[in-house]
Design a protein around this motif. Structure first.
Motif, PDB file in Angstrom:
ATOM      1  N   MET A   1       0.855  -1.186   0.000  1.00  0.00           N
ATOM      2  CA  MET A   1       0.000   0.000   0.000  1.00  0.00           C
ATOM      3  C   MET A   1       0.889   1.233   0.000  1.00  0.00           C
ATOM      4  O   MET A   1       1.848   1.313   0.762  1.00  0.00           O
ATOM      5  N   SER A   2       0.565   2.185  -0.871  1.00  0.00           N
ATOM      6  CA  SER A   2       1.344   3.418  -0.947  1.00  0.00           C
ATOM      7  C   SER A   2       0.390   4.608  -1.031  1.00  0.00           C
ATOM      8  O   SER A   2      -0.501   4.634  -1.891  1.00  0.00           O
ATOM      9  N   ILE A   3       0.593   5.571  -0.134  1.00  0.00           N
ATOM     10  CA  ILE A   3      -0.233   6.791  -0.102  1.00  0.00           C
ATOM     11  C   ILE A   3       0.703   7.984  -0.152  1.00  0.00           C
ATOM     12  O   ILE A   3       1.568   8.146   0.717  1.00  0.00           O
ATOM     13  N   THR A   4       0.554   8.820  -1.166  1.00  0.00           N
ATOM     14  CA  THR A   4       1.454   9.955  -1.367  1.00  0.00           C
ATOM     15  C   THR A   4       0.649  11.223  -1.592  1.00  0.00           C
ATOM     16  O   THR A   4      -0.327  11.222  -2.360  1.00  0.00           O
ATOM     17  N   ILE A   5       1.063  12.294  -0.915  1.00  0.00           N
ATOM     18  CA  ILE A   5       0.456  13.616  -1.124  1.00  0.00           C
ATOM     19  C   ILE A   5       1.573  14.574  -1.513  1.00  0.00           C
ATOM     20  O   ILE A   5       2.531  14.775  -0.758  1.00  0.00           O
ATOM     21  N   ASP A   6       1.466  15.155  -2.709  1.00  0.00           N
ATOM     22  CA  ASP A   6       2.440  16.125  -3.201  1.00  0.00           C
ATOM     23  C   ASP A   6       1.781  17.500  -3.233  1.00  0.00           C
ATOM     24  O   ASP A   6       0.692  17.662  -3.810  1.00  0.00           O
ATOM     25  N   LEU A   7       2.452  18.478  -2.652  1.00  0.00           N
ATOM     26  CA  LEU A   7       1.934  19.843  -2.595  1.00  0.00           C
ATOM     27  C   LEU A   7       2.864  20.770  -3.359  1.00  0.00           C
ATOM     28  O   LEU A   7       4.069  20.805  -3.120  1.00  0.00           O
ATOM     29  N   SER A   8       2.280  21.522  -4.292  1.00  0.00           N
ATOM     30  CA  SER A   8       3.041  22.482  -5.080  1.00  0.00           C
ATOM     31  C   SER A   8       2.207  23.741  -5.235  1.00  0.00           C
ATOM     32  O   SER A   8       1.233  23.766  -6.002  1.00  0.00           O
ATOM     33  N   GLY A   9       2.569  24.798  -4.498  1.00  0.00           N
ATOM     34  CA  GLY A   9       1.748  26.008  -4.501  1.00  0.00           C
ATOM     35  C   GLY A   9       0.380  25.688  -3.911  1.00  0.00           C
ATOM     36  O   GLY A   9       0.270  25.196  -2.796  1.00  0.00           O
ATOM     37  N   GLN A  10      -0.674  25.939  -4.712  1.00  0.00           N
ATOM     38  CA  GLN A  10      -2.037  25.634  -4.263  1.00  0.00           C
ATOM     39  C   GLN A  10      -2.574  24.355  -4.900  1.00  0.00           C
ATOM     40  O   GLN A  10      -3.776  24.084  -4.825  1.00  0.00           O
ATOM     41  N   ILE A  11      -1.685  23.581  -5.495  1.00  0.00           N
ATOM     42  CA  ILE A  11      -2.086  22.327  -6.129  1.00  0.00           C
ATOM     43  C   ILE A  11      -1.767  21.161  -5.211  1.00  0.00           C
ATOM     44  O   ILE A  11      -0.632  21.006  -4.756  1.00  0.00           O
ATOM     45  N   LEU A  12      -2.778  20.350  -4.921  1.00  0.00           N
ATOM     46  CA  LEU A  12      -2.605  19.133  -4.127  1.00  0.00           C
ATOM     47  C   LEU A  12      -2.784  17.932  -5.051  1.00  0.00           C
ATOM     48  O   LEU A  12      -3.795  17.838  -5.775  1.00  0.00           O
TER      49      LEU A  12
ATOM     50  N   SER B   1      -8.542   3.775 -11.097  1.00  0.00           N
ATOM     51  CA  SER B   1      -8.237   2.649 -11.987  1.00  0.00           C
ATOM     52  C   SER B   1      -8.209   1.356 -11.178  1.00  0.00           C
ATOM     53  O   SER B   1      -7.515   1.277 -10.161  1.00  0.00           O
ATOM     54  N   GLU B   2      -8.947   0.369 -11.646  1.00  0.00           N
ATOM     55  CA  GLU B   2      -8.939  -0.939 -10.999  1.00  0.00           C
ATOM     56  C   GLU B   2      -8.296  -1.940 -11.944  1.00  0.00           C
ATOM     57  O   GLU B   2      -8.901  -2.407 -12.910  1.00  0.00           O
ATOM     58  N   LEU B   3      -7.034  -2.263 -11.674  1.00  0.00           N
ATOM     59  CA  LEU B   3      -6.270  -3.221 -12.454  1.00  0.00           C
ATOM     60  C   LEU B   3      -6.528  -4.621 -11.904  1.00  0.00           C
ATOM     61  O   LEU B   3      -7.169  -4.775 -10.851  1.00  0.00           O
ATOM     62  N   PRO B   4      -6.036  -5.640 -12.571  1.00  0.00           N
ATOM     63  CA  PRO B   4      -6.301  -7.001 -12.075  1.00  0.00           C
ATOM     64  C   PRO B   4      -5.896  -7.224 -10.623  1.00  0.00           C
ATOM     65  O   PRO B   4      -6.613  -7.897  -9.882  1.00  0.00           O
ATOM     66  N   ASP B   5      -4.746  -6.673 -10.211  1.00  0.00           N
ATOM     67  CA  ASP B   5      -4.272  -6.911  -8.849  1.00  0.00           C
ATOM     68  C   ASP B   5      -3.952  -5.628  -8.092  1.00  0.00           C
ATOM     69  O   ASP B   5      -3.316  -5.679  -7.029  1.00  0.00           O
ATOM     70  N   GLU B   6      -4.367  -4.474  -8.637  1.00  0.00           N
ATOM     71  CA  GLU B   6      -4.014  -3.213  -7.985  1.00  0.00           C
ATOM     72  C   GLU B   6      -5.125  -2.189  -8.197  1.00  0.00           C
ATOM     73  O   GLU B   6      -5.720  -2.104  -9.274  1.00  0.00           O
ATOM     74  N   PHE B   7      -5.362  -1.408  -7.164  1.00  0.00           N
ATOM     75  CA  PHE B   7      -6.364  -0.340  -7.211  1.00  0.00           C
ATOM     76  C   PHE B   7      -5.630   0.992  -7.059  1.00  0.00           C
ATOM     77  O   PHE B   7      -4.891   1.186  -6.085  1.00  0.00           O
ATOM     78  N   VAL B   8      -5.813   1.917  -8.019  1.00  0.00           N
ATOM     79  CA  VAL B   8      -5.062   3.171  -8.040  1.00  0.00           C
ATOM     80  C   VAL B   8      -6.033   4.350  -8.065  1.00  0.00           C
ATOM     81  O   VAL B   8      -6.963   4.381  -8.885  1.00  0.00           O
ATOM     82  N   VAL B   9      -5.814   5.293  -7.169  1.00  0.00           N
ATOM     83  CA  VAL B   9      -6.597   6.521  -7.108  1.00  0.00           C
ATOM     84  C   VAL B   9      -5.665   7.706  -7.292  1.00  0.00           C
ATOM     85  O   VAL B   9      -4.644   7.805  -6.586  1.00  0.00           O
ATOM     86  N   GLN B  10      -5.985   8.594  -8.218  1.00  0.00           N
ATOM     87  CA  GLN B  10      -5.212   9.821  -8.422  1.00  0.00           C
ATOM     88  C   GLN B  10      -6.173  11.012  -8.365  1.00  0.00           C
ATOM     89  O   GLN B  10      -7.169  11.028  -9.094  1.00  0.00           O
ATOM     90  N   LEU B  11      -5.870  11.941  -7.512  1.00  0.00           N
ATOM     91  CA  LEU B  11      -6.718  13.113  -7.330  1.00  0.00           C
ATOM     92  C   LEU B  11      -5.874  14.370  -7.337  1.00  0.00           C
ATOM     93  O   LEU B  11      -4.871  14.447  -6.643  1.00  0.00           O
ATOM     94  N   GLU B  12      -6.286  15.342  -8.143  1.00  0.00           N
ATOM     95  CA  GLU B  12      -5.618  16.636  -8.165  1.00  0.00           C
ATOM     96  C   GLU B  12      -6.649  17.718  -7.879  1.00  0.00           C
ATOM     97  O   GLU B  12      -7.718  17.748  -8.491  1.00  0.00           O
ATOM     98  N   ILE B  13      -6.329  18.600  -6.925  1.00  0.00           N
ATOM     99  CA  ILE B  13      -7.252  19.673  -6.529  1.00  0.00           C
ATOM    100  C   ILE B  13      -6.495  20.999  -6.513  1.00  0.00           C
ATOM    101  O   ILE B  13      -5.377  21.077  -6.011  1.00  0.00           O
ATOM    102  N   LYS B  14      -7.134  22.009  -7.063  1.00  0.00           N
ATOM    103  CA  LYS B  14      -6.624  23.371  -6.894  1.00  0.00           C
ATOM    104  C   LYS B  14      -7.320  23.967  -5.677  1.00  0.00           C
ATOM    105  O   LYS B  14      -8.503  24.282  -5.713  1.00  0.00           O
ATOM    106  N   LEU B  15      -6.583  24.092  -4.586  1.00  0.00           N
ATOM    107  CA  LEU B  15      -7.164  24.527  -3.318  1.00  0.00           C
ATOM    108  C   LEU B  15      -7.513  26.017  -3.318  1.00  0.00           C
ATOM    109  O   LEU B  15      -6.967  26.786  -4.093  1.00  0.00           O
TER     110      LEU B  15
END
Length: 339
Positions: free
Chosen positions: A272-283, A325-339
């Motif tokens: 399991m990998s959870i990553t949050i990248d912050l750049s300016g007002q972009i999450l 994205s739901e792959l055969p053996d992996e579930f991936v979520v990508q979210l980008e928000i302009k705060l």
């Protein structure tokens, strides 16, 4: 205050335009006319002042009292009666001027009714059009206000749906620790109490500090790790500074919650990998977890994600991008928000 000043200024300019209209209609000095120039100009001033009065009478009284209430016969009679009185006023003024032995007279509107009636008709039309325009603007503002109130109520409802769903899963985890008589049971309960304090008291506003939201997610991950075996690998990483940024509360936790609910196993190797990248007002949020296939699927799977989709649409309508994205053996979520 600014709105009131603008309204007053609008009325002043409107009256000034009506009254000064004769300046642009008086014949040139060299042009021969049958009427005295002074009487002609003062008659036009009187005509325009009466037309302005007709404008306000129609706008503030006739339309609200008759037209808006669908009393069209009464509305028509009121306009015709106003027009008749409008034509009588110059003649009545002339009678008074004669008794006062004044040296000039107004043009008799009963003798020459076309010009005065045209001016009055234009003032009625203008007041009607502007009133209908303002009605439309007010209805649009009312619709926007209703929609905003509806969205706010729905946001509260969606947020409240998260709390029972989340705590139900968390209590199940603590129950599993207690069954095993794990030393992590008491720390888990303490961690849960701190998280409940955040949910109940600190996340009540429309938005919260991103730093506190991240601390909440970090605490959640830490608490869940207490019940995992060595075969479950968990990576939680924050890149960038969250200082001063705000976010809608409890927005990303359903994704993390689903990682632990559907992506761990008692005997299978999981990652399991959870990553949050912050750049300016972009999450940028990214979550990856191994899919653990079970014989029976949870009937409630997907409630949290559909909740998040709706909350994102309400709070960040055109300022977010969500990819799942739901792959055969992996579930991936990508979210980008302009705060």
């Amino acid at each position: 205050m600014k709105t009131r000043i603008s309204v007053i200024l609008t009325h002043f300019l409107f009256l000034a335009g009506f009254v000064s209209f004769p300046v642009f209609t008086i014949p040139p000095p060299g042009e021969r006319i049958n009427l005295n120039a002074g009487e002609f100009s003062q008659s036009l001033v009187l005509t325009n002042v009466l037309a302005a009065a007709g404008y306000y009478l129609n706008y503030y009284y006739f339309i609200p009292a008759f037209n808006l209430k669908r009393k069209y016969v009464h509305y028509t009679i009121a306009l015709l009666l106003t027009a008749f009185i409008y034509l009588l006023i110059p003649a009545a003024c002339n009678i008074i001027l004669n008794r006062l032995a004044q040296g000039f007279h107004f043009i008799d509107s009963l003798v020459m009714p076309v010009g005065p009636l045209l001016m009055l008709t234009l003032s009625f039309m203008l007041s009607y059009i502007l009133h209908k325009h303002n009605e439309w603007k007010q209805s649009q503002r009312d619709k926007m206000e209703i929609e905003m109130q509806k969205n706010a109520a729905e946001m509260i409802l969606l947020k409240n749906q998260i709390n029972p769903h989340f705590f139900f899963n968390t209590l199940n985890g603590i129950y599993a620790l207690a069954i095993r008589q794990s030393d992590n049971t008491a720390p888990s309960i303490l961690q849960l109490s701190q998280m409940m304090r955040y949910v109940l008291y600190e996340s009540e506003g429309e938005k919260v500090l991103l730093e506190k939201e991240i601390a909440y997610m970090r605490g959640y991950v830490k608490m869940q790790q207490m019940r995992l075996g060595s075969n479950n690998s968990v990576h939680f990483e924050i890149n960038g500074a969250a200082t001063g940024l705000t976010i809608v509360p409890l927005l990303m936790i359903p994704f993390i919650e689903n990682n632990f609910k559907y992506g761990i196993s008692g005997n299978q190797e999981t990652r399991m990998s959870i990553t949050i990248d912050l750049s300016g007002q972009i999450l940028r949020f990214r979550s990856e977890n191994t899919i653990v296939h079970r014989d029976q699927e949870d009937n409630h799977k997907g409630i949290g994600i559909s909740n998040v989709r709706r909350r994102l649409d309400l709070a960040y309508h055109d300022r977010h991008d969500l990819s799942i994205s739901e792959l055969p053996d992996e579930f991936v979520v990508q979210l980008e928000i302009k705060l």
